[in-house]
Design an enzyme around this catalytic site. Structure first.
Site, short mmCIF file in Angstrom:
data_model
loop_
_atom_site.label_atom_id
_atom_site.label_comp_id
_atom_site.label_asym_id
_atom_site.label_seq_id
_atom_site.Cartn_x
_atom_site.Cartn_y
_atom_site.Cartn_z
N LYS A 158 0.79 -1.13 0.09
CA LYS A 158 0.10 -0.13 -0.16
C LYS A 158 0.84 1.31 -0.07
CE LYS A 158 -1.65 2.38 3.25
NZ LYS A 158 -1.57 3.74 2.50
N GLU B 22 9.49 0.64 11.32
CA GLU B 22 10.61 1.63 10.81
C GLU B 22 9.85 3.21 11.19
OE1 GLU B 22 12.64 4.53 10.17
OE2 GLU B 22 12.47 3.88 8.08
N CYS C 167 13.53 10.23 7.85
CA CYS C 167 13.45 10.14 9.37
C CYS C 167 14.59 9.93 10.25
CB CYS C 167 12.72 8.72 9.63
SG CYS C 167 13.52 7.46 8.69
N GLU D 148 9.86 15.36 16.26
CA GLU D 148 10.24 15.36 14.69
C GLU D 148 9.40 16.17 14.04
OE1 GLU D 148 11.28 11.55 11.64
OE2 GLU D 148 9.08 11.61 12.48
#
Length: 485
Positions: free
Chosen positions: A180, A254, A288, A387
C-alpha cells in the site's frame, strides 16, 4: 505537463478494474497543479489482493516452493525493467514529493535494483537448512522458510527505496506481498507495477493497492496476512503494534527519529560540508534518520553556528527537477503548515533564528520552506524533541563529551545519528555510547549489507543486511534420531 492517468489497479499480477470509481488525485509539490490520478483502493480491492497473495503462497508448486535461483531469475528481470524506467521513476517521485532530481536518481531509480540483486544473492548464496548435532543424542535440522503473505505499508518521502526495503527481501525469500503506497506518491508505484508485470512475476505474488490510513488499517488486520512491515510515523506505528500484538502477528516498524549530529571539539565541518548536508538536510529534511539536533561544543559554538548558518543560506532552493537544486518543496501544503508551526514554536520558546524561517521570496508557487537554523536551543525545547520532517536544524550547546552523549540520548527516539571529528577512533568511542540503532562517523550512509532500524520510539526490527531477510523467514526445527536420547 501532461497528466498521468491510470484506470486499473495492479492486483494479483494483472491490471484489474477497481471495485469503485473513486480516484486519488496527485498534485505537484512544485506547481501545486494536478498531475495525475489513480484508482483509490477499497477494502474489496484489498480482499482480492490478499486472496491472490494467499493462493500464490499456498500453491504447492508456487513461488514459495521455487528454488531460490529460479526466483532470482525473475527478480533480475524485475531489476532490469526498473532500470529501464529509472529516469521516469525518478521524475515521477520528484514531481510528487519535491525530492531533488539528483537524489531521486540515486535513491529511487538506482537503489531498488541494487536491493533486488542483493537479497536474491543472499538467498541463493546461503543454505536455507542446517543440521546441528544434539546434546541429548541425535541431531536437529533447522530450516528457514518464507513467512507467508506480507502487508507492506510505505510512506511518501522516499517511496521506491522504502518499498524495496520490504519487497526485495520478501520476494527473494518466497513471500507474496500486498503493497500500500501513500496517496501522495502513487504514480511511481504504478510505474513500478508496470515493471513487475513486464518481468513476469507470477500471478498473486505482488499487488499494489493505494489508499489512506483506513485502508492501511484494514490491510494490516486482514485475517489472511502473516506479516506486517510498516514505515511511517511513531503515532501510527504504536497503533499498528497494538493490532499486531493482539493478533500475534510479526511486525517490522521503522518509525520516526530526532537524531543527534555530535560535533566534537576537533571537527572540521568546513571540510565536510557536503557530507554534513547529506546527514542533516537531505531530501528537504524529509528523511527520518537525519541529524536535525546538532550538538556543538561551547568552546566553538559560535563558529559552528556560523558554519551551519552559512551552509543553509548557500543552498540552492528551487525547482527540484533542476539538477543544481539542493532543496525542493515539501510534499504538501499540510506538511508545510506543520513545519511552519514548528518554526513558530521555536521562536516562541526563545530559540534564535540564524537562517531561513520563512518561504523563498522568489517562488510564488510550490510548498517551499527556506532551510532554517535555530541557535541557542535547549534540548527540552519542542523543536529539539519532536520530529519536524522539514529543513529545520536546532543547534544545541554542550560543555563536555559526556554531556553531549547525555543530550544525544535524552530523546524518545533512537534511529540515526552522526559524530563529527578529526579522530575516527575517538568518534567510534562516542558512537558506541549513543543510544541509537544506527550512527555514522563523519557521514551517514544506509549500506545494503548492514541492518537499519531504530530503538525506543523509532521502531522494532531491522531492514537491510541478512537481518532484513530473516524478518521475512520463519524457523522450523525437525528433531532427528531423538530416540537415541
Amino acid at each position: 505537463m501532461a497528466t498521468i492517468e491510470y484506470n486499473e489497479l495492479y492486483v494479483g499480477g494483472t491490471w484489474t478494474k477497481p471495485a469503485t470509481s473513486n480516484i486519488i488525485a496527485v498534485h505537484s509539490a512544485t506547481t501545486e497543479e494536478r498531475i495525475g490520478t489513480v484508482p483509490e483502493g477499497t477494502e474489496a480491492d484489498v480482499d482480492n489482493a490478499v486472496a491472490a497473495a494467499r493462493r500464490a503462497f499456498d500453491d504447492p508448486g508456487g513461488w514459495a516452493k521455487w528454488e531460490p535461483a529460479r526466483r532470482a531469475e525473475v527478480l533480475e528481470r524485475f531489476a532490469l525493467a526498473l532500470e529501464q524506467r529509472g529516469t521516469e521513476i525518478a521524475r515521477r517521485v520528484t514531481i510528487q514529493n519535491g525530492m531533488p532530481i539528483t537524489l531521486a536518481h540515486q535513491f529511487e531509480a538506482a537503489f531498488p535494483p541494487i536491493l533486488l540483486r542483493y537479497f536474491s544473492g543472499l538467498v541463493t548464496g546461503s543454505a536455507q537448512e542446517e543440521t546441528r548435532p544434539g546434546m541429548l543424542g541425535g541431531s536437529s535440522r533447522v530450516i528457514r522458510e518464507p513467512i507467508g503473505v506480507v502487508a507492506a505499508i510505505v510512506p511518501w518521502n522516499v517511496p521506491q527505496a522504502i518499498s524495496f526495503l520490504k519487497l526485495a527481501p520478501a520476494l527473494a525469500s518466497g513471500c507474496t506481498v500486498v503493497l500500500k503506497p501513500a496517496p501522495e506518491t502513487v504514480l511511481d508505484a504504478f510505474l513500478m507495477s508496470e515493471a513487475a508485470a513486464e518481468a513476469g512475476l507470477p500471478e498473486g505474488v505482488l499487488s499494489v493497492v493505494p489508499g489512506g490510513r483506513e485502508l492501511g488499517a484494514y490491510l494490516i488486520s486482514h485475517p489472511l496476512v502473516d506479516k506486517v512491515s510498516f514505515t511511517g510515523s511513531t503515532v501510527a506505528g504504536r497503533t499498528i503494534a497494538e493490532t499486531c500484538g493482539r493478533l500475534l502477528r510479526p511486525v517490522t516498524l521503522e518509525l520516526g527519529g530526532k537524531s543527534a549530529a555530535i560535533v566534537l571539539d576537533d571537527a572540521d565541518l568546513q571540510a565536510n560540508l557536503e557530507s554534513f548536508f547529506a546527514s542533516t538536510l537531505l531530501n528537504n529534511g524529509q528523511i527520518c534518520w537525519l541529524g536535525t539536533r546538532v550538538l556543538a561544543p561551547r568552546s566553538r559554538y559560535g563558529e559552528v553556528v556560523d558554519t551551519i548558518t552559512g551552509l543553509a543560506a548557500s543552498l540552492d532552493v528551487g525547482d527540484p527537477l533542476e539538477p543544481s537544486t539542493q532543496i525542493g518543496p515539501l510534499v504538501s501544503s499540510r506538511q508545510r503548515d506543520r513545519v511552519e508551526s514548528y518554526i513558530a514554536k521555536g521562536l516562541s520558546e526563545g530559540a534564535r533564528l540564524t537562517a531561513g524561517g520563512g518561504r523563498p521570496s522568489d517562488l510564488d508557487r510550490g510548498w517551499f520552506v527556506d532551510p532554517t537554523v535555530f541557535a541557542d536551543v535547549d534540548n527540552g525545547h519542542t523543536i529539539a524533541q519532536e520530529e519536524i520532517f522539514g529543513p529545520v536544524l536546532s543547534v544545541i550547546p554542550y560543555s563536555s563529551e559526556e554531556e553531549a552523549i547525555a543530550i544525544a540520548n535524552s530523546s524518545e527516539y533512537g534511529l540515526g545519528g552522526t559524530v563529527w571529528t578529526a579522530d575516527p577512533e575517538r568518534g567510534e568511542t562516542v558512537a558506541r555510547k549513543v543510544s541509537s540503532g544506527t550512527i555514522g562517523i563523519n557521514a551517514y550512509v544506509n549500506d545494503p549489507t548492514a541492518p537499519f532500524g531504530g530503538i525506543k520510539a523509532s521502531g522494532i526490527g531491522r531492514e537491510l543486511g541478512p537481518e532484513g531477510l530473516h524478518a521475512y523467514q520463519i524457523l522450523k526445527t525437525i528433531y532427528l534420531d531423538t530416540s537415541k536420547s
